[in-house]
Design a protein around this motif. Structure first.
Motif, mmCIF file in Angstrom:
data_model
loop_
_atom_site.group_PDB
_atom_site.id
_atom_site.type_symbol
_atom_site.label_atom_id
_atom_site.label_comp_id
_atom_site.label_asym_id
_atom_site.label_seq_id
_atom_site.Cartn_x
_atom_site.Cartn_y
_atom_site.Cartn_z
ATOM 1 N N GLY A 166 0.832 -1.208 0.000
ATOM 2 C CA GLY A 166 0.000 0.000 0.000
ATOM 3 C C GLY A 166 0.867 1.259 0.000
ATOM 4 N N GLY A 167 0.213 2.412 0.171
ATOM 5 C CA GLY A 167 0.919 3.690 0.080
ATOM 6 C C GLY A 167 1.910 3.917 1.211
ATOM 7 N N VAL A 168 1.442 3.842 2.457
ATOM 8 C CA VAL A 168 2.347 4.016 3.607
ATOM 9 C C VAL A 168 3.441 2.959 3.528
ATOM 10 C CG1 VAL A 168 2.549 3.851 6.120
ATOM 11 C CG2 VAL A 168 0.560 4.998 5.129
ATOM 12 N N GLY A 169 3.012 1.715 3.285
ATOM 13 C CA GLY A 169 3.950 0.593 3.283
ATOM 14 C C GLY A 169 5.036 0.750 2.227
ATOM 15 N N ALA A 212 2.709 2.711 15.019
ATOM 16 C CA ALA A 212 1.381 2.337 14.525
ATOM 17 C C ALA A 212 0.720 3.554 13.902
ATOM 18 C CB ALA A 212 0.520 1.827 15.675
ATOM 19 N N CYS A 213 0.346 3.445 12.622
ATOM 20 C CA CYS A 213 -0.279 4.601 11.970
ATOM 21 C C CYS A 213 -1.576 4.269 11.273
ATOM 22 C CB CYS A 213 0.691 5.248 10.985
ATOM 23 S SG CYS A 213 1.002 4.229 9.547
ATOM 24 N N GLY A 214 -1.925 2.993 11.125
ATOM 25 C CA GLY A 214 -3.073 2.704 10.262
ATOM 26 C C GLY A 214 -4.029 1.663 10.792
ATOM 27 N N LEU A 215 -5.138 1.526 10.061
ATOM 28 C CA LEU A 215 -6.206 0.613 10.492
ATOM 29 C C LEU A 215 -6.805 -0.135 9.303
ATOM 30 C CD1 LEU A 215 -8.406 2.640 9.326
ATOM 31 C CD2 LEU A 215 -8.703 3.418 11.641
ATOM 32 N N ALA A 216 -5.978 -0.376 8.259
ATOM 33 C CA ALA A 216 -6.513 -1.013 7.043
ATOM 34 C C ALA A 216 -7.113 -2.390 7.331
ATOM 35 C CB ALA A 216 -5.425 -1.107 5.975
ATOM 36 N N SER A 248 5.498 -7.265 4.769
ATOM 37 C CA SER A 248 4.361 -8.172 4.899
ATOM 38 C C SER A 248 3.259 -7.719 3.941
ATOM 39 C CB SER A 248 3.848 -8.132 6.340
ATOM 40 O OG SER A 248 2.549 -8.670 6.394
ATOM 41 N N THR A 249 2.819 -8.640 3.086
ATOM 42 C CA THR A 249 1.780 -8.294 2.116
ATOM 43 C C THR A 249 0.791 -9.436 1.929
ATOM 44 O OG1 THR A 249 1.351 -7.536 -0.145
ATOM 45 C CG2 THR A 249 3.176 -9.076 0.117
ATOM 46 N N GLY A 250 -0.438 -9.077 1.551
ATOM 47 C CA GLY A 250 -1.429 -10.094 1.200
ATOM 48 C C GLY A 250 -1.385 -10.402 -0.287
ATOM 49 N N ARG A 251 -0.552 -9.669 -1.010
ATOM 50 C CA ARG A 251 -0.503 -9.844 -2.471
ATOM 51 C C ARG A 251 0.864 -10.391 -2.861
ATOM 52 N NH1 ARG A 251 -2.452 -3.947 -4.359
ATOM 53 N NH2 ARG A 251 -1.850 -3.304 -2.271
ATOM 54 N N SER A 252 0.992 -11.723 -2.894
ATOM 55 C CA SER A 252 2.307 -12.327 -3.162
ATOM 56 C C SER A 252 2.823 -11.919 -4.535
ATOM 57 C CB SER A 252 2.246 -13.848 -3.034
ATOM 58 O OG SER A 252 1.247 -14.336 -3.901
ATOM 59 N N ASP A 267 0.361 10.271 14.267
ATOM 60 C CA ASP A 267 -0.731 11.019 13.639
ATOM 61 C C ASP A 267 -0.137 12.071 12.717
ATOM 62 O OD1 ASP A 267 -3.326 12.302 13.171
ATOM 63 O OD2 ASP A 267 -2.401 13.947 14.265
ATOM 64 N N SER A 268 -0.597 12.074 11.489
ATOM 65 C CA SER A 268 -0.079 13.070 10.539
ATOM 66 C C SER A 268 -0.970 14.305 10.448
ATOM 67 C CB SER A 268 0.031 12.443 9.149
ATOM 68 O OG SER A 268 -1.264 12.173 8.636
ATOM 69 N N VAL A 269 -2.248 14.154 10.817
ATOM 70 C CA VAL A 269 -3.240 15.197 10.506
ATOM 71 C C VAL A 269 -2.983 16.483 11.286
ATOM 72 C CG1 VAL A 269 -5.710 15.755 10.457
ATOM 73 C CG2 VAL A 269 -4.960 13.432 9.957
HETATM 74 P P1 NDP Z 1 -3.461 1.644 1.193
HETATM 75 O O1 NDP Z 1 -4.819 1.120 0.922
HETATM 76 O O2 NDP Z 1 -2.629 2.142 0.080
HETATM 77 O O3 NDP Z 1 -2.619 0.505 1.948
HETATM 78 C C1 NDP Z 1 -3.147 -0.302 2.931
HETATM 79 C C2 NDP Z 1 -2.585 -1.690 2.771
HETATM 80 O O4 NDP Z 1 -2.967 -2.479 3.887
HETATM 81 C C3 NDP Z 1 -3.131 -2.443 1.550
HETATM 82 O O5 NDP Z 1 -2.439 -2.113 0.382
HETATM 83 C C4 NDP Z 1 -2.880 -3.867 1.980
HETATM 84 O O6 NDP Z 1 -1.486 -4.140 1.797
HETATM 85 C C5 NDP Z 1 -3.123 -3.819 3.485
HETATM 86 N N1 NDP Z 1 -4.474 -4.251 3.824
HETATM 87 C C6 NDP Z 1 -5.643 -3.786 3.315
HETATM 88 N N2 NDP Z 1 -6.682 -4.429 3.877
HETATM 89 C C7 NDP Z 1 -6.167 -5.300 4.763
HETATM 90 C C8 NDP Z 1 -6.733 -6.253 5.648
HETATM 91 N N3 NDP Z 1 -8.063 -6.437 5.743
HETATM 92 N N4 NDP Z 1 -5.904 -6.994 6.417
HETATM 93 C C9 NDP Z 1 -4.564 -6.819 6.348
HETATM 94 N N5 NDP Z 1 -3.967 -5.928 5.500
HETATM 95 C C10 NDP Z 1 -4.759 -5.193 4.739
HETATM 96 O O7 NDP Z 1 -3.623 2.761 2.318
HETATM 97 P P2 NDP Z 1 -2.531 3.823 2.826
HETATM 98 O O8 NDP Z 1 -1.195 3.207 2.733
HETATM 99 O O9 NDP Z 1 -2.817 5.133 2.218
HETATM 100 O O10 NDP Z 1 -2.933 3.902 4.368
HETATM 101 C C11 NDP Z 1 -2.683 2.796 5.218
HETATM 102 C C12 NDP Z 1 -3.356 3.014 6.572
HETATM 103 O O11 NDP Z 1 -2.717 4.111 7.231
HETATM 104 C C13 NDP Z 1 -4.831 3.375 6.469
HETATM 105 O O12 NDP Z 1 -5.514 2.767 7.537
HETATM 106 C C14 NDP Z 1 -4.824 4.875 6.631
HETATM 107 O O13 NDP Z 1 -6.045 5.349 7.124
HETATM 108 C C15 NDP Z 1 -3.696 5.055 7.607
HETATM 109 N N6 NDP Z 1 -3.088 6.376 7.572
HETATM 110 C C16 NDP Z 1 -2.931 7.006 8.753
HETATM 111 C C17 NDP Z 1 -2.343 8.234 8.829
HETATM 112 C C18 NDP Z 1 -2.103 8.847 10.151
HETATM 113 O O14 NDP Z 1 -1.939 10.067 10.240
HETATM 114 N N7 NDP Z 1 -2.036 8.061 11.204
HETATM 115 C C19 NDP Z 1 -1.959 8.957 7.598
HETATM 116 C C20 NDP Z 1 -2.055 8.155 6.389
HETATM 117 C C21 NDP Z 1 -2.633 6.910 6.401
HETATM 118 P P3 NDP Z 1 -0.964 -5.524 1.143
HETATM 119 O O15 NDP Z 1 -1.777 -5.713 -0.102
HETATM 120 O O16 NDP Z 1 0.475 -5.303 0.923
HETATM 121 O O17 NDP Z 1 -1.259 -6.577 2.174
#
Ligand code: NDP
Length: 331
Positions: A162-165, A245-249, A182-186, A272-274
């Protein structure tokens, strides 16, 4: 006739049903601010995907122009720091949430929210980094402050494709870390190795409920996923390590135990970036200018035009986007 520009407007009806439309706006319809910017490039972040699809309550003012970040040129300013012609970047501060955002030809914002475009970077480059990449940099800085240097051992990056990653993998490898992606997309393994990952692991390894403590695998990590993934990353972090820790994907919950904290002295670093204060942003963008291999920006980004924003927003929420999406507003 006043000049108009294209904008995406998200509205809500009396039943709170959300709709998205492309419309024409004039500068008079923009919100308050002391700097008006011609938006040259923006991006589609995960949060923008949530805002446009309505999958999470990101938008808190209706109707709203979404888009949490942009780069462009100042058209007019009554703010002491900015003059017509200055190249600027904006990330966060509620833009695209409560204040009209990036998905419009013009944006009017508070000048305190802007940072200068780093030397040698174009608006397109800056948005290839975008809020996701700037957040990845904040994570790296937090790990460094905690003493997690390359000699301490490997670091893991979750949601790596993903983007952050993608930016985290690229930055950490440029800085000399042994990066485990670590990725779900081999199928994205070659891409991640190209960005600098030393190892690629399946996200399945981190997806099950975590043990309180597991075998120590890394000195630290950047986690964009949350939930079981973050709990596993913590349980596998070696003595004295730290995880940013920055995300909740993968989910907003954190089904973890305190064992890594109290038995291994592991630290969880919240990012937190915001609302990050300006000095922190300036430092992050300075480091992006110096530490990110700019050649890799082409590898990790795809460029679309204004008309592609809504489709990309849906795709990012469905986990279909690789790396970063740059929106070229002139396309
Ligand atoms: P992307 O969608 O580009 O990347 C997220 C990645 O997480 C996906 O590409 C996938 O990676 C993985 N993913 C998606 N769904 C799941 C799942 N159900 N279980 C496990 N892995 C999963 O998003 P961004 O990189 O833009 O953002 C990532 C997170 O960071 C988001 O939650 C976003 O809200 C948060 N964020 C927080 C910020 C802050 O200020 N704290 C600022 C910017 C982003 P793969 O395919 O490689 O497994």
């Amino acid at each position: 006739m006043p000049e108009t520009f294209k904008a995406i407007l998200v509205s809500r009806d009396a039943e709170k049903k959300q709709s998205v439309a492309v419309t024409d706006l004039t500068e008079a319809e923009l919100m308050e601010g002391d700097v008006t910017v011609a938006v040259e490039a923006t991006t589609v972040n995960y949060k923008d995907g949530l805002a446009i699809t309505g999958k999470a309550p990101v938008i808190r003012r209706w109707p709203l122009v979404p888009g949490i970040d942009f780069a462009g040129t100042v058209i007019s300013s009554s703010h002491a720091d900015w003059r017509k012609g200055d190249k600027v970047i904006l990330n966060g501060w509620g833009v695209g949430e409560t204040h009209f955002g990036a998905y419009a030809g013009r944006a009017r914002v508070n000048g305190d929210w802007l940072v200068p475009l780093p030397e040698g970077m174009s608006p397109h480059d800056a948005m290839a980094v975008g809020t996701a990449g700037y957040t990845a940099m904040l994570c790296v800085i937090a790990l460094e402050r905690h003493g997690i240097v390359p000699d301490r051992g490997p670091v893991v990056v979750t949601g790596a494709a993903g983007g952050v990653g993608s930016v985290a993998v690229s930055l950490l490898s440029s800085l000399g870390y042994h990066v485990i992606a670590s990725t779900g997309r081999s199928a994205e393994s070659p891409y991640l190795i190209d960005l600098g990952a030393a190892e690629v692991i399946s996200r399945d390894e981190l997806a099950q409920p975590a043990k309180p403590l597991a075998k120590e695998r890394w000195a630290g990590g950047v986690d964009a996923v949350g939930s079981h993934t973050l709990a596993n990353v913590l349980s596998m972090t070696s003595y004295g390590g730290a995880v940013a820790a920055c995300g909740l994907a993968g989910g907003m919950d954190l089904p973890a135990s305190v064992a890594p904290f109290i038995l291994r002295g592991v630290s969880l670093l919240g990012i937190d970036s915001v609302m990050a204060p300006k000095p922190v942003r300036l430092e992050a963008w300075r480091r992006i200018g110096t530490d990110l291999d700019h050649k890799k920006l082409a590898t990790l980004s795809t460029t679309i035009g204004f008309d592609g924003i809504v489709a990309a927003a849906r795709d990012i929420v469905d986990g279909k986007i690789r790396g970063r999406v740059v929106v070229d507003m002139q396309r």
